[in-house]
Design an enzyme around this catalytic site. Sequence first.
Site, PDB file in Angstrom:
ATOM      1  N   ARG A 166      -4.575 109.377 125.131  1.00 40.37           N
ATOM      2  CA  ARG A 166      -4.729 108.903 124.118  1.00 40.37           C
ATOM      3  C   ARG A 166      -3.787 108.755 123.069  1.00 40.37           C
ATOM      4  NH1 ARG A 166      -8.304 108.874 127.248  1.00 40.37           N
ATOM      5  NH2 ARG A 166     -10.564 109.985 126.939  1.00 40.37           N
ATOM      6  N   SER A 239     -15.853 109.184 121.761  1.00 40.57           N
ATOM      7  CA  SER A 239     -15.588 110.599 121.354  1.00 40.57           C
ATOM      8  C   SER A 239     -14.723 110.829 119.973  1.00 40.57           C
ATOM      9  CB  SER A 239     -14.529 111.118 122.391  1.00 40.57           C
ATOM     10  OG  SER A 239     -15.051 110.911 123.614  1.00 40.57           O
ATOM     11  N   GLU A 335     -10.110 111.217 117.162  1.00 38.58           N
ATOM     12  CA  GLU A 335      -9.601 110.227 118.041  1.00 38.58           C
ATOM     13  C   GLU A 335      -9.568 108.899 117.311  1.00 38.58           C
ATOM     14  OE1 GLU A 335     -10.328 110.190 122.233  1.00 38.58           O
ATOM     15  OE2 GLU A 335     -11.198 108.148 121.577  1.00 38.58           O
TER      16      GLU A 335
END
Length: 339
Positions: A166, A239, A335
């Site tokens: 990520r 998420s 995130e």
Amino acid sequence: MTANWQEHVSLKPYNTFGIDVRARYFVQAHDDDEVRRALSLASERQLPVLVIGGGSNLLLTRDIDALVLHMASRGRRLLGDDGERVVVEAQAGEPWHAFVQWSLDQGLCGLENLSLIPGTVGAAPMQNVGAYGVEIKDVFAGLTALDRETGELRDFSLAECAFAYRDSVFKRNPGRWLILRVRFALSRSLQAHLDYGPVRQRLLEQGIEQPTAKAISEAICSIRREKLPDPAELGNAGSFFKNPVVPVAVAERIREQFPGVVAYPQADGQVKLAAGWLIEQAGWKGYREGDAGVHRLQSLVLVNYGQASGAQLHALAQRIQADILERFGVALEMEPNLY
Ligand code: FAD
Ligand code: NAP
């Protein structure tokens, strides 16, 4: 103000959390020229610029006193084909899932596990989007970006993107690179990745032992539709926290107290903990405070039941982070990109 710039535009339709903040200025860019023109006018006026795609990885906590530049460029093409390996290129504003479907329709394999991720092609390299055991770094063949400091175009190779979990060089240098188009190396033959989560099981339930790329894509779409809220119905940004990667000793300490902890050993010797499991264990699943909440099926997803503000969602996220730190000694990192 220039002809096609709008003022005081609600960003509610442009972020999947559905948060109603306003952009001081807003413009859509359909090609490189429109991108350059918008950036140069913003620079003349000393206006900051926020580039957005599908708004599916944003948490907007205030009005944006800047020019919001919405990438709306379209186009995809085959660049090279040696019979097995095919290089395709897509413009930044292409919707990601439609691009994945198009690649599958061309008989190309490689993107099937990344089906049904919202957002645009241009934002996908930002956090090296990943799902079901595949990340775009696995099929990446290069990209072209505009250096917002110098105005020059630059081609990035796989190594230069510094992709990680990520993460990428683009995410680590916010606002520096504007991604214009991305290239992918796809294959005519399938290398199936089925060992992640319930993918193989779902295919077997359908009587499929030797799936095609399209069958894998369909299985993943059906799993995702069951587990994840559709932003068109319930605001969310997927998420909300990254899965924390911790030293083995930390994972072992947690396992002594919580034998059921969901943990995956990583190639570098560390251990990835499922953040969703930690949050659920701490009792947050289904929690709701006003219109901000934790999804009832997937505790990694924060949701907006209607009128939540970005600040309320951020405050809830911070409370969850503090609680997980206190209970497990693990720091959760957000995130979505916070503005
Ligand atoms: P935005 O949210 O518009 O922007 C994200 C960031 O990228 C911002 O900082 C923005 O400034 C920057 N940016 C956008 N476009 C450009 C550009 N052209 N050049 C430079 N910077 C740019 N992510 C995963 O990795 N895996 C998943 O499985 C996944 N599933 C999701 C499921 C749901 C239901 C939702 C809502 C989100 C999910 N996400 C997932 C998160 C998100 O969809 C991805 O990160 C996606 O790539 C974001 O694309 P976007 O166009 O919406 O980006
Ligand atoms: P899941 O299948 O319930 O799995 C829970 C977590 O365990 C996931 O976060 C996943 O990590 C990890 N995991 C599962 N199987 C694994 C394996 N074989 N090896 C290593 N790690 C494993 O997860 P989910 O929430 O339904 O999501 C399914 C996939 O879609 C995941 O890959 C997830 O990352 C992706 N997804 C991402 C977003 C986003 O916004 N970023 C949103 C929805 C779904 P990883 O997350 O590291 O893969």
